[in-house]
Write an enzyme that holds these catalytic residues in place. Structure first.
Site, mmCIF file in Angstrom:
data_model
loop_
_atom_site.group_PDB
_atom_site.id
_atom_site.type_symbol
_atom_site.label_atom_id
_atom_site.label_comp_id
_atom_site.label_asym_id
_atom_site.label_seq_id
_atom_site.Cartn_x
_atom_site.Cartn_y
_atom_site.Cartn_z
ATOM 1 N N GLU A 211 45.677 91.969 61.362
ATOM 2 C CA GLU A 211 46.710 91.575 60.747
ATOM 3 C C GLU A 211 48.163 91.559 61.078
ATOM 4 O O GLU A 211 48.198 92.463 61.301
ATOM 5 C CB GLU A 211 45.782 92.784 59.420
ATOM 6 C CG GLU A 211 45.234 92.559 58.945
ATOM 7 C CD GLU A 211 45.321 92.095 57.094
ATOM 8 O OE1 GLU A 211 45.873 91.525 57.447
ATOM 9 O OE2 GLU A 211 44.010 91.055 57.204
ATOM 10 N N CYS A 245 54.875 95.381 55.937
ATOM 11 C CA CYS A 245 54.561 94.388 56.576
ATOM 12 C C CYS A 245 54.357 92.899 55.559
ATOM 13 O O CYS A 245 55.117 91.539 56.140
ATOM 14 C CB CYS A 245 53.344 94.046 56.859
ATOM 15 S SG CYS A 245 52.375 94.973 55.789
#
Ligand code: NAD
Length: 459
Positions: A211, A245
């Site tokens: 990720e 993010c």
């Protein structure tokens, strides 16, 4: 430390091999207990997040504790159903048979977490790993010591160490852990460290989820409702002080509405954080000096119509907008990961596409537009992890949708059932009947080529 890691691994291996994680009821009980412990420690978790980087309590509840509790509840409710073998229609060539997909746990999982949502991004993959029947070693971030400590205490209360263990430490500990043989590695963090992780686990061919991050664009079409776009972007960009993010990294806006947008952002920043955001209880701080210095360098020689104020002692950086930075500037070089929003205008779609072509496939992409055809065209044209039309960040809230990147923004995805699937190997099983044995496949093949060819092509 070496002994400790090896001991933990050995004990987890024995625990797993003895079948201790296999009963769905036991997994559910542990997940329920985890939910109970999180609920009773919610105030301490929020306090730890506040002491780590002044994360506002509202944001901690929204994006860390309540976020996790809601997903936990969902997993507990659905787990029995997800874990059942799935019957699929069988192939005629195997007649008589019935076919199933079994979900089996991998075994020992290593989960490495980042600091920006230090509670959510550690617990969320753990829930998936446990639901699927694995054991876990968690390496939380060293940059949020208070939250990492609470994580350890909480997980210790719920799980024996041979089921879930927390190993604290920084880069060296992480690298030491990566030299071991795992059955699955789940890493959340930067693209550069993601590459290190991928290389470290390659010798064992360990399956993984990465990720990662990237530069996520936010396109504003001339048909967009500008004030509403500004309100939603200000929330999503400055949440967690931009250290998200999937926050919009930079704005690409039709040149005809740029001024209106900048004025609207100014109004929305003031409305959310007051005239001096430093005094606002709703605006977080930069995680550490290293990141503060990295972000400060991005402001040098840039035009900031909004914000630009810094206080190194308090690790404060104001919500800041940079107008028309050069593509070669620091701020457009890499993922920003802080409260700086560059605004670049375009005169044509080609020019906009040309700007985006400078960057790898991002984790997120956003489009603000009242023209549905335009939004759909953008969705079809560009590859990215996930995104939203007329909003930012909120796609993460739906547990039914997979969350993950593509290309350099990551591989694999999780949340809800996708977490269960990520941490399960899918084992295909054909159960053959014995009351009939069609002789077609057996040698001698003789003149059966034509028949097998016809049958196979029809299936
Ligand atoms: P990071 O990559 O620096 O650190 C993440 C973890 O890796 C930490 O636990 C750290 O101790 C460890 N680590 C750091 N350097 C290492 C090395 N050389 N070898 C082995 N392990 C190492 O990331 P960060 O600064 O904590 O987080 C910010 C980054 O994470 C941003 O790029 C952001 O986009 C990304 N991110 C992605 C997601 C997502 O879900 N895709 C979520 C949050 C953050």
């Amino acid at each position: 430390m070496k002994n400790n890691i090896d001991e933990v691994l050995k004990s987890q291996e024995i625990f797993f091999n003895n079948g201790n994680t296999l009963k769905i009821e036991d997994r559910i009980k542990k997940l329920q207990l985890l939910a109970k412990e999180i609920e009773s420690a919610e105030d301490q978790i929020c306090a730890a997040l506040y002491s780590d980087f002044k994360k506002p309590v509202f944001e901690s509840v929204l994006s860390e504790t309540a976020f996790i509790l809601s997903e936990l509840q969902y997993i507990v409710k659905k787990l029995k159903k997800w874990a059942r073998p799935k019957k699929v229609s069988s192939s005629l060539i195997n007649f008589p048979s019935s076919d199933y997909i079994y979900s089996e746990p991998y075994g020992k999982c290593l989960i490495i977490a980042p600091w920006n949502y230090p509670f959510q991004l550690a617990i969320s993959p753990i829930m998936g790993a446990i639901a699927a029947g694995n054991t876990v070693v968690l390496k939380p971030s060293e940059l949020t010591p208070n939250t990492s400590k609470i994580l350890e205490e909480l997980l210790q209360k719920v799980f024996p160490a041979d089921w879930v263990s927390v190993i604290q430490g920084g880069v060296e500990v992480s690298q030491e852990l990566l030299t071991k043989k795992w059955d699955y590695v789940f890493f959340t963090g930067s693209v550069s460290v993601g590459k290190i992780v991928a290389q470290a686990i390659a010798p064992h061919l360990t399956p993984s989820t990465l990720e990662l991050g990237g530069k996520s664009p936010c396109i504003i079409h001339k048909s967009a409702k500008v004030q509403l776009a500004a309100k939603r972007i200000v929330w999503g960009k400055f949440l967690n002080a931009g250290q998200t993010c999937i926050a919009p990294d930079y704005i690409l806006i039709d040149s005809s509405i740029k001024k209106e947008f900048i004025d609207a952002v100014q109004k929305e920043v003031k409305s959310a954080y007051g005239t001096n955001p430093k005094d606002s209880p709703d605006f977080a701080r930069i995680i550490n000096e290293k990141n503060f210095d990295r972000l400060s360098k991005m402001l040098i020689a840039e035009m900031c119509p909004i914000g630009g104020h810094l206080d190194k002692e308090q690790l404060y950086m104001a919500p800041t907008l940079i107008e028309e930075p050069a593509l070669t500037s620091k701020v457009m070089e890499d993922e920003i990961f802080g409260p700086i929003l560059p605004v670049l205008s375009f005169y044509s779609e080609e020019q906009m596409a040309g700007i985006m072509a400078n960057y790898s496939k991002p984790l997120a992409l956003y489009v603000f537009s009242e023209d549905r055809k335009y939004s759909e065209e953008i969705l079809g044209k560009y590859s990215f992890g996930g995104g939203a039309i007329n909003d930012v960040v909120i796609q993460i809230a739906n547990k039914k949708m997979p969350f993950g990147g593509v290309g350099s923004s990551g591989s694999g995805a999780y949340h809800g059932k996708h977490s269960f699937d990520t941490f399960s190997h899918k084992k295909s099983i054909t159960k053959r009947g014995t009351w009939l044995d069609v002789p077609l496949r057996y040698a001698p093949y003789g003149n059966k080529v034509g028949l097998i060819s016809k049958i196979m092509k029809k299936l």
